[in-house]
Design a protein around this motif. Sequence first.
Motif, PDB file in Angstrom:
ATOM      1  N   TYR A 223       0.955  -0.777  -0.167  1.00 18.11           N
ATOM      2  CA  TYR A 223      -0.002  -0.200  -0.086  1.00 18.11           C
ATOM      3  C   TYR A 223       1.080   1.063  -0.284  1.00 18.11           C
ATOM      4  CZ  TYR A 223      -2.950   3.555   1.387  1.00 18.11           C
ATOM      5  OH  TYR A 223      -3.697   5.101   1.480  1.00 18.11           O
ATOM      6  N   ILE A 224       2.222   1.180   1.334  1.00 18.74           N
ATOM      7  CA  ILE A 224       2.846   2.062   1.617  1.00 18.74           C
ATOM      8  C   ILE A 224       3.773   2.652  -0.524  1.00 18.74           C
ATOM      9  CG2 ILE A 224       5.173   2.899   1.607  1.00 18.74           C
ATOM     10  CD1 ILE A 224       3.884   2.330   3.888  1.00 18.74           C
ATOM     11  N   ARG A 225       4.194   1.591  -1.005  1.00 18.46           N
ATOM     12  CA  ARG A 225       4.742   1.948  -2.200  1.00 18.46           C
ATOM     13  C   ARG A 225       3.438   2.539  -3.410  1.00 18.46           C
ATOM     14  NH1 ARG A 225      10.166  -0.248  -1.876  1.00 18.46           N
ATOM     15  NH2 ARG A 225      10.035  -1.525  -0.841  1.00 18.46           N
ATOM     16  N   GLU A 226       2.924   2.362  -3.339  1.00 13.19           N
ATOM     17  CA  GLU A 226       1.239   2.344  -4.313  1.00 13.19           C
ATOM     18  C   GLU A 226       0.713   4.654  -3.821  1.00 13.19           C
ATOM     19  OE1 GLU A 226      -3.213   1.481  -4.857  1.00 13.19           O
ATOM     20  OE2 GLU A 226      -1.747  -0.632  -3.996  1.00 13.19           O
ATOM     21  N   VAL A 227       0.732   4.287  -2.893  1.00 10.76           N
ATOM     22  CA  VAL A 227       0.777   5.973  -2.398  1.00 10.76           C
ATOM     23  C   VAL A 227       1.514   6.418  -2.687  1.00 10.76           C
ATOM     24  CG1 VAL A 227       0.830   7.312  -0.311  1.00 10.76           C
ATOM     25  CG2 VAL A 227      -0.729   5.270  -0.758  1.00 10.76           C
ATOM     26  N   LYS A 228       2.996   6.240  -2.622  1.00  7.38           N
ATOM     27  CA  LYS A 228       4.703   7.056  -3.074  1.00  7.38           C
ATOM     28  C   LYS A 228       4.474   6.937  -3.980  1.00  7.38           C
ATOM     29  CE  LYS A 228       7.762   5.419  -0.597  1.00  7.38           C
ATOM     30  NZ  LYS A 228       9.144   4.864   0.384  1.00  7.38           N
ATOM     31  N   THR A 229       4.287   6.245  -5.173  1.00  4.37           N
ATOM     32  CA  THR A 229       4.208   6.096  -6.602  1.00  4.37           C
ATOM     33  C   THR A 229       3.192   7.376  -7.153  1.00  4.37           C
ATOM     34  OG1 THR A 229       4.995   3.781  -6.259  1.00  4.37           O
ATOM     35  CG2 THR A 229       5.009   4.540  -8.357  1.00  4.37           C
ATOM     36  N   SER A 230       1.884   6.561  -6.926  1.00  2.00           N
ATOM     37  CA  SER A 230       0.696   7.866  -7.100  1.00  2.00           C
ATOM     38  C   SER A 230       1.283   9.254  -6.565  1.00  2.00           C
ATOM     39  CB  SER A 230      -0.466   6.652  -6.719  1.00  2.00           C
ATOM     40  OG  SER A 230      -0.236   6.820  -5.227  1.00  2.00           O
ATOM     41  N   PHE A 231       1.271   9.289  -5.431  1.00  2.00           N
ATOM     42  CA  PHE A 231       1.917  11.484  -4.234  1.00  2.00           C
ATOM     43  C   PHE A 231       3.081  11.204  -5.635  1.00  2.00           C
ATOM     44  CE2 PHE A 231       2.051  14.289  -2.033  1.00  2.00           C
ATOM     45  CZ  PHE A 231       3.248  14.731  -1.766  1.00  2.00           C
TER      46      PHE A 231
END
Lengths: 245, 194
Positions: A223-231
């Motif tokens: 989840y964190i990697r997804e959040v960082k990439t989209s942000f």
Amino acid sequence: MEYVSPEGLRLDGRRPVEMRQLRAEIGVVAKADGSAMFEMGNTKVIAAVYGPREVQNRSQQITDQALVRCEYSMANFSTGDRMRKPKGDRRSTEISLVIRQTMEACILTNLMPRSQIDIFVQVLQADGGTRSACINAATLALADAGIPMHDIVTSCSAGYLNSIPLLDLNYVEDSAGGPDVTVGILPTLDKVTLLQMDAKLPTDTFEDVMQLATEGCKAVANYIREVKTSFFCLIVIWDLCYNYC
Amino acid sequence: MRQEEMVTPGEVLGKATEVKAGKGTYVAKHNGFVYASLTGLLRTVSPPPESPDQRPTVEVTGHKAHGAVPEPGSVVIARITKVMARMASADIMCVGPKSVREKFTGTIRQQDVRATEIDKVDMHLSFRPGDIVRALVLSLGDARAYFLSTAKNELGVVSAESAAGGTMVPISWMEMQCPLTGQIEQRKVAKNES
């Protein structure tokens, strides 16, 4: 008291291996170098990172690596009854130390000698698993500040009630008095940076519970990697628009 | 070569035998893999054709622009804060063309003011508090300050205010004149690139 019903549902309707809903936001504190807000169900914490900057107390300066400082505090309104002493009590001091040691293990401190990195974590809503939420928020805040790390650190807790390993305990399940295992890992490098437990568990049960917590950590990591990439994509697009207009 | 890929810390970028670790990456000693250490865009830079090491360099550029940090050999702009018998203290404000986010302290020692007759230098005839100087960073210095040098023609006082309050005009490498009063004051003046 029955924490897992005969149908296999917990008090809040989750299955034993189900985590609570995760939500994260980056850049919530404008003045900080990096900041993040992390929610695990009803538990909500904010982390702010300042640094690397010059060491304020010269006597604590380390010549070949950065000094990492961490402060954990709970807002008065974060628990059910208004808290009298938000920081300085034993639990806060212990959790501050734990978070500091966990984050220090993953930051590449030797790239920033003679400097200081401050991590401030504040709990806004406490519903169990505050330690894990703080570590996850601190990871996002450090990434937002652009501080080089070995890997992201993710954390999750697991317990053992009614002879069933339960993932991500909330406050009611935590206060039941059963064991509570908190695990912090570096997901890609597959290393453990934090392992804490209160109460007692037989060794083989402990292995199952720790394995469950580790899988929870890996889910948080995705989840964190997804959040960082989209942000980050958003920042890049915003930068491009800003430069072209 | 540019690849638009977003990476997060801990992601594998390659083997140390095949790629070189650039900025924002690190090599793990136990298995020789190159991992990312920042969140950002991954870029692969091909090596220059003459170099013996033909591995491409991978680097990760983060989105936060960190302030500049003085490195030995970089030219900085500093403001003199204190002048003493054998040294002058300065606050470093710019490193090259970029300004710094938090100020650094620099020291210009008596022997580093100019290249000739270094033992006869009078610090008060070279700098005054408030002068803006262009200096070269010699080294990281001691725990308190960087060591700076103005011992070149193009280094030295760039802008100074006279006792009367006017911005002075350089006359020679040793003197500046106030436009309001005509008074000549002594400084170690930097030569303008013309």
